[in-house]
Scaffold this motif. Structure first.
Motif, short mmCIF file in Angstrom:
data_model
loop_
_atom_site.label_atom_id
_atom_site.label_comp_id
_atom_site.label_asym_id
_atom_site.label_seq_id
_atom_site.Cartn_x
_atom_site.Cartn_y
_atom_site.Cartn_z
N PHE A 256 0.86 -1.27 -0.03
CA PHE A 256 0.21 0.07 0.19
C PHE A 256 0.91 1.31 0.06
O PHE A 256 0.68 2.15 -0.76
CB PHE A 256 -0.78 0.03 1.15
N LEU A 257 1.73 1.35 0.85
CA LEU A 257 2.92 2.45 0.93
C LEU A 257 3.53 2.72 -0.26
O LEU A 257 3.86 3.79 -1.04
CB LEU A 257 3.79 2.26 1.96
N MET A 258 3.82 1.44 -1.08
CA MET A 258 4.59 1.58 -2.01
C MET A 258 3.76 2.29 -3.47
O MET A 258 4.24 2.98 -4.38
CB MET A 258 5.15 0.29 -2.73
N ARG A 259 2.42 1.79 -3.55
CA ARG A 259 1.43 2.37 -4.44
C ARG A 259 1.30 3.89 -4.21
O ARG A 259 1.15 4.56 -4.86
CB ARG A 259 0.09 1.65 -4.10
N ALA A 260 1.25 4.08 -2.81
CA ALA A 260 1.02 5.52 -2.42
C ALA A 260 2.47 6.39 -3.03
O ALA A 260 2.17 7.57 -3.46
CB ALA A 260 0.76 5.78 -0.93
N MET A 261 3.58 5.80 -2.80
CA MET A 261 4.65 6.59 -3.23
C MET A 261 4.65 6.62 -5.00
O MET A 261 5.13 7.74 -5.51
CB MET A 261 6.07 5.73 -2.91
N VAL A 262 4.25 5.72 -5.49
CA VAL A 262 3.97 5.73 -7.02
C VAL A 262 3.27 6.90 -7.58
O VAL A 262 3.35 7.69 -8.34
CB VAL A 262 3.55 4.51 -7.64
N LEU A 263 2.13 6.90 -6.73
CA LEU A 263 1.29 8.30 -7.01
C LEU A 263 1.62 9.55 -6.67
O LEU A 263 1.62 10.63 -7.17
CB LEU A 263 -0.17 7.77 -6.42
N ALA A 264 2.37 9.45 -5.58
CA ALA A 264 2.87 10.84 -4.92
C ALA A 264 3.93 11.53 -6.09
O ALA A 264 4.33 12.61 -6.06
CB ALA A 264 3.26 10.66 -3.53
N ILE A 409 5.16 14.18 1.58
CA ILE A 409 4.79 13.42 2.63
C ILE A 409 3.25 13.60 2.79
O ILE A 409 2.65 12.38 3.27
CB ILE A 409 5.57 13.61 4.02
N GLN A 410 2.86 14.74 2.97
CA GLN A 410 1.35 14.89 3.13
C GLN A 410 0.53 14.30 1.93
O GLN A 410 -0.79 13.68 2.33
CB GLN A 410 1.01 16.36 2.92
N ALA A 411 0.99 14.18 0.58
CA ALA A 411 0.35 13.39 -0.30
C ALA A 411 0.13 12.06 0.32
O ALA A 411 -0.74 11.30 0.09
CB ALA A 411 1.06 13.53 -1.53
N LEU A 412 1.26 11.40 0.71
CA LEU A 412 1.52 10.02 1.09
C LEU A 412 0.46 9.86 2.21
O LEU A 412 -0.40 8.93 2.06
CB LEU A 412 2.86 9.54 1.53
N ARG A 413 0.25 10.68 3.09
CA ARG A 413 -0.60 10.64 4.14
C ARG A 413 -2.07 10.76 3.73
O ARG A 413 -2.82 9.89 4.09
CB ARG A 413 -0.36 11.73 5.33
N GLY A 414 -2.34 11.31 2.81
CA GLY A 414 -3.65 11.66 2.04
C GLY A 414 -4.12 10.15 1.63
O GLY A 414 -5.18 9.63 1.70
N TYR A 415 -3.06 9.57 0.83
CA TYR A 415 -3.59 8.32 0.02
C TYR A 415 -3.53 7.19 1.24
O TYR A 415 -4.34 6.41 0.89
CB TYR A 415 -2.21 7.96 -0.82
N LEU A 416 -2.67 7.15 2.24
CA LEU A 416 -2.96 6.07 3.18
C LEU A 416 -4.13 6.29 4.05
O LEU A 416 -4.61 5.27 4.72
CB LEU A 416 -1.73 5.98 3.96
N GLU A 417 -4.69 7.36 4.45
CA GLU A 417 -5.49 7.32 5.29
C GLU A 417 -6.95 7.40 4.53
O GLU A 417 -8.12 7.15 5.13
CB GLU A 417 -5.55 9.16 5.98
#
Length: 425
Positions: A256-264, A409-417
């Protein structure tokens, strides 16, 4: 009888020198054809050197930890027949090392505090299993186990290659009740210790030290920490594993984190980059090759999930599992250990609250995952339990501004939350 000289083999890829990590034989030993003679290391790969002949070892060409040039004399073996006096055909092929070989030379020393001693006072008279000054060879896991058992490895005979101590050796030693300490002697629990153990920094441990030093010397790090509410993502991950866990690889947080990183990084391409500070060029990449900092018995290595942008959750999870197993077994290829554009690191349950990860030079960012904990949080004026986790991430301040790092990092946070957004294009 003749003498066969074996030279340091050409590993390929333009490598001119390698580090001699571990001898598997000693002068006087009888060797058979294809028997492993030594382990050597390139940038990160450990290679086993087999013998092309049978005979008796006469002399070794170097010591463990020594850097040797390709083509230099590695070993001399007395053989039946004429041998190869001019050594013209002495260069031999090399092959990837077996896992135990990579771990032995880089095993950390036991902690400096005194172990919970065991045994009777007279047990200290037990002779050491090896000559004074000769260090026991054992894996980090076995060293830790011996420490927990209160056993000095100096006294444990080893049945493995080059006297390496194996798990069964430790079990047999403990079963005999042997050792300089024995269970139940409280009088010795606080006995003063003056022993020391000097361990050479060689092999993978040396490469790690050089890499970390280079990264900290060249890169002005700054670390940004943010907490993330993982409650919704954990609920989704649980449901997906319940539905698909028996048919597919189980999902951890990492895919999930890796997918969030790809998008961010699509929004912040300067994060997915490498900085050639010698040439003064920053290269931004469309492909997202994520390095996965992985702890192995021999030390920290970084296998790479290539083209993370083209993987879904399950293929990411499967590839991460495969790469981690390859790294821990010492079978990861050179290609699998290079080429990352951004790295993620996690200590799992030991992740702590905050960390300051070191950037994997020449990348410009590393995302660190801390421990997930259930904490009371206020939501809509009500105290509710939430699964919280910190992201501790470091950036190269020469090419990444503080504001952009925070926004990333805020973009990552948004995807994960709000995990549904991970699947929306």
């Amino acid at each position: 009888m003749g003498i066969h000289v074996i030279k340091m083999p050409d590993i390929g890829e333009g490598i001119a020198e390698v580090e001699l990590v571990l001898w598997r034989v000693q002068p006087g030993d009888t060797v058979t054809e294809d028997q492993i003679l030594a382990d050597v290391m390139t940038d990160k790969a450990t290679i086993e050197i087999p013998s092309p002949v049978a005979g008796t070892v006469l002399a070794l060409g170097g010591k463990a930890g020594e850097v040797m040039a390709v083509g230099s004399e590695l070993i001399r073996i007395e053989v039946a027949g004429t041998g190869n006096a001019d050594a013209s055909n002495a260069t031999i092929p090399a092959r990837p090392a077996a896992p135990p070989a990579a771990a032995a030379p880089t095993a950390p020393a036991e902690p400096a505090r005194a172990p919970a001693p065991v045994g009777t006072a007279t047990a200290r008279a037990v002779p050491a299993a090896r000559p004074a000054g000769e260090k026991p060879i054992a894996s980090p896991a076995l060293r830790r186990r011996a420490w927990d058992m209160g056993i000095e490895l100096q006294y444990v005979p080893g049945s493995g290659a080059a006297g390496r101590i194996l798990q069964q050796d430790l079990d047999a030693y403990a079963a005999r009740g042997a050792g300089p300490y024995a269970i139940g002697n409280n009088a010795m629990r606080y006995q003063q210790r003056d022993d020391e153990e000097a361990l050479p920094v060689i092999g993978l441990r040396r490469k790690i030290a050089q890499k970390m030093q280079e990264s900290k010397r060249r890169i002005p790090h700054f670390t940004y920490v943010e907490e993330v509410d993982m409650t919704e993502l954990e609920a989704l991950r649980t449901r997906l594993n319940e539905r698909w866990g028996s048919e597919r690889v189980r999902l951890t947080v990492l895919p999930f984190l890796m997918r969030a990183m790809v998008l961010a990084v699509r929004e912040f391409p300067q994060i997915n980059a490498r900085f050639d500070d010698d040439a003064g060029i920053v290269t931004r990449f469309g492909a997202v090759h994520i390095g996965i900092a992985t702890q192995t018995g021999a030390g920290l290595v970084v296998p790479v999930l290539r083209h993370a942008e083209a993987h879904d959750l399950w293929s990411s999870a499967a590839e991460v599992t495969r790469l981690a197993e390859a790294a821990r077994s010492g079978k990861a290829t050179r290609e699998e250990l290079s080429g990352s554009t951004i790295t993620v690191t996690s200590l799992g349950a030991l992740g702590g609250i905050v960390s300051t990860p070191v950037i994997n030079h020449p990348e410009v960012a590393i995302v660190g995952v801390n421990r997930m904990v259930l904490r009371p949080m206020i939501r809509a004026g009500t105290v509710v339990p939430r699964q919280m986790m910190n992201l501790s991430s470091s950036f190269d301040h020469r090419v990444v501004d503080g504001m952009h790092a925070a926004e990333f990092i805020q973009a990552l946070r948004g995807y994960l939350e709000c995990p549904a957004t991970l699947f929306m294009e």
